[in-house]
Design an enzyme around this catalytic site. Structure first.
Site, PDB file in Angstrom:
ATOM      1  N   SER A  39       0.843   2.709   2.454  1.00  0.00           N
ATOM      2  CA  SER A  39       0.388   4.186   1.871  1.00  0.00           C
ATOM      3  C   SER A  39       0.882   4.975   2.893  1.00  0.00           C
ATOM      4  O   SER A  39       1.900   4.827   3.716  1.00  0.00           O
ATOM      5  CB  SER A  39      -1.093   4.009   1.430  1.00  0.00           C
ATOM      6  OG  SER A  39      -1.312   5.416   0.568  1.00  0.00           O
ATOM      7  N   ASP A 185       0.952   2.710  -5.276  1.00  0.00           N
ATOM      8  CA  ASP A 185       0.158   2.560  -3.739  1.00  0.00           C
ATOM      9  C   ASP A 185      -0.084   1.012  -3.453  1.00  0.00           C
ATOM     10  O   ASP A 185      -0.583   0.312  -4.226  1.00  0.00           O
ATOM     11  CB  ASP A 185      -0.937   3.436  -3.838  1.00  0.00           C
ATOM     12  CG  ASP A 185      -1.376   3.828  -2.349  1.00  0.00           C
ATOM     13  OD1 ASP A 185      -1.539   2.782  -1.915  1.00  0.00           O
ATOM     14  OD2 ASP A 185      -1.642   4.858  -2.165  1.00  0.00           O
TER      15      ASP A 185
END
Length: 296
Positions: A39, A185
């Protein structure tokens, strides 16, 4: 100069604290060789491998208007109820295209476009393949989808790793069989991929330094769960941490810089200059304290 490998955890906007941490490492003559991240940690990792100096990264982030990344469908700003239709149909409030273009532009400033522009194996980013129910390591797992890692955009990989569910739209990755996989993500499955460089029985080539946006390993406070929504949030948070906790023990904690960021949320895109500076200073201070007692 000390050579290390580094792993950056996810944390959304809070990852600005990594800028301060990197500045302290730079001052102490610690150079990062291989790097991995999830991320916002993936974004940091990409900029590190693109050879952004700490001062350059500081300028990049402190002068950035992060609201530009909130690229809604124009109709949803006129008709707010369309936001929820978009969320249902496209599975994200924001497109994420402006963010990807910004990353691509920043990397291109350093002459970096694809994984082929970097030494093999020196950058590893984690994302989550919801279609096939697995995490993927970029660029390592791209051949599974019939994609040549050498030609794959690093900005696209960062965008995939940063696609926070329901916030940014998932990235559709089409394999050689024509089937699409929805990628989101990496923090959904592994928010702190220390396991990429540290595994049982694996001899490390150089010290591995982790950077995590949380209190010390055993100091995370218990959660309050007053209702069903908070229970759902806590359940997903526990699930995504479960894999990483197998690798992050007190034994590994001695090599992890814990940066206790509590006041800022992961998606707080509207931040004052003072809040940005406070995050950066917190990262620098936490790293100085860590290095004062770190032995490798």
């Amino acid at each position: 100069m000390t050579q290390v490998d580094a792993v950056f955890a996810g944390g959304g906007i809070k990852a600005m604290a990594f800028v301060g941490a990197l500045g302290t490492l730079e001052q102490k003559g610690i150079h990062i060789n291989r790097v991995a991240g999830t991320s916002a940690g993936a974004l940091t990792a990409a900029f590190v491998k693109a050879n952004y100096t700490n001062d350059e990264m500081y300028q990049l982030f402190t002068q950035l208007d992060m609201n530009q990344f909130l690229d809604q469908n124009p109709f949803s700003t006129v008709f707010p109820f369309l936001r929820w239709i978009q969320l249902y149909k496209r599975m994200g409030l924001y497109k994420g295209k402006v963010f990807e273009d910004w990353v691509a532009s920043a990397l291109y400033e350093k002459g970096i476009r694809t994984f082929g522009d970097l030494p093999s194996g020196t950058l590893k980013l984690v994302a989550s393949d919801l279609t096939n129910g697995r995490f993927i390591v970029l660029p390592d797992d791209l051949p599974r989808y019939g994609i040549d890692p050498v030609t794959f955009s690093i900005a696209k990989a960062v965008r995939m790793s940063c696609s926070l569910p329901f916030f940014f739209e998932p990235v559709k990755l089409k394999g050689e069989d024509g089937k699409e996989s929805l990628i989101v993500d990496g923090g959904v499955l592994s928010n702190f991929p220390l396991w990429l460089f540290v595994r049982k029985g694996m001899k490390a080539e150089r010290p591995v330094l982790g950077m995590k946006l949380s209190p010390e390993f055993d100091q995370s406070p218990p959660k309050e769960i007053p209702n069903g929504l908070s229970m759902l949030t806590s359940m997903f948070d526990t699930m995504r941490k479960a894999h990483d906790q197998r690798y992050v023990s007190k034994f590994h904690a001695k090599d992890i810089i814990f940066i206790p960021v509590n006041e800022i949320t992961a998606t707080q895109f509207k931040m004052s200059d003072e809040e940005k500076d406070r995050l950066i200073q917190l990262g620098a201070e936490s790293t100085r304290k860590f290095l004062a007692k770190w032995s490798y």
